[in-house]
Design a protein around this motif. Structure first.
Motif, PDB file in Angstrom:
ATOM      1  N   GLU A  79      27.743-101.852  11.662  1.00 57.92           N
ATOM      2  CA  GLU A  79      27.531-102.887  12.643  1.00 57.92           C
ATOM      3  C   GLU A  79      28.007-102.389  14.133  1.00 57.92           C
ATOM      4  O   GLU A  79      27.309-102.533  14.874  1.00 57.92           O
ATOM      5  CB  GLU A  79      27.808-104.134  12.132  1.00 57.92           C
ATOM      6  N   SER A  80      29.292-101.894  13.806  1.00 55.23           N
ATOM      7  CA  SER A  80      30.042-101.747  15.037  1.00 55.23           C
ATOM      8  C   SER A  80      29.424-100.436  15.791  1.00 55.23           C
ATOM      9  O   SER A  80      29.403 -99.983  16.933  1.00 55.23           O
ATOM     10  CB  SER A  80      31.530-101.403  14.782  1.00 55.23           C
ATOM     11  N   ALA A  81      28.878 -99.416  15.109  1.00 55.60           N
ATOM     12  CA  ALA A  81      28.503 -98.226  15.419  1.00 55.60           C
ATOM     13  C   ALA A  81      26.999 -98.517  16.048  1.00 55.60           C
ATOM     14  O   ALA A  81      26.805 -97.960  17.052  1.00 55.60           O
ATOM     15  CB  ALA A  81      28.273 -97.156  14.433  1.00 55.60           C
ATOM     16  N   ASN A  82      26.390 -99.397  15.729  1.00 58.41           N
ATOM     17  CA  ASN A  82      25.049 -99.862  16.207  1.00 58.41           C
ATOM     18  C   ASN A  82      25.227-100.683  17.444  1.00 58.41           C
ATOM     19  O   ASN A  82      24.171-100.601  18.295  1.00 58.41           O
ATOM     20  CB  ASN A  82      24.257-100.640  14.967  1.00 58.41           C
ATOM     21  N   ASN A  83      26.272-101.172  17.431  1.00 55.59           N
ATOM     22  CA  ASN A  83      26.336-102.072  18.942  1.00 55.59           C
ATOM     23  C   ASN A  83      26.876-101.207  19.789  1.00 55.59           C
ATOM     24  O   ASN A  83      27.121-101.798  21.100  1.00 55.59           O
ATOM     25  CB  ASN A  83      27.140-103.364  18.510  1.00 55.59           C
ATOM     26  N   LYS A  84      27.331 -99.929  19.623  1.00 56.27           N
ATOM     27  CA  LYS A  84      27.799 -99.112  20.924  1.00 56.27           C
ATOM     28  C   LYS A  84      26.884 -98.620  21.807  1.00 56.27           C
ATOM     29  O   LYS A  84      25.478 -98.470  21.466  1.00 56.27           O
ATOM     30  CB  LYS A  84      28.588 -97.903  20.277  1.00 56.27           C
TER      31      LYS A  84
END
Length: 84
Positions: A79-84
């Motif tokens: 999720e963190s990687a997709n929100n970048k």
């Protein structure tokens, strides 16, 4: 065992843990190692894992917790990687 091979394999485990969870602390690497090995054994020798789980129900529950922790950390990392 060849020390150089151990070092290279540790590097592979470290990178895998980092890509999987976003961090590669010693504790997380040990958890990923247990998770990966248990998963492999469960797939390749299910009767052995079934016997182990029945023999050590507390350890089975601890491993279940560890597996759920890795899953949650992986989902958080993705999720963190997709929100970048």
């Amino acid at each position: 065992m060849d020390h150089e091979l151990v070092e290279k394999f540790d590097g592979l485990l470290e990178k895998y843990t980092e890509l999987l969870l976003g961090d590669a602390s010693d504790e997380l690497m040990e958890k990923v190692k247990m998770w990966a090995l248990y998963s492999h054994i469960a797939k390749s020798m299910p009767p052995l894992v079934k016997h182990w789980n029945a023999t050590y129900p507390d350890a089975k529950n601890e491993l279940k917790t560890l597996i759920n922790e890795i899953k949650a950390l992986n989902e958080k990392h993705r999720e963190s990687a997709n929100n970048k």
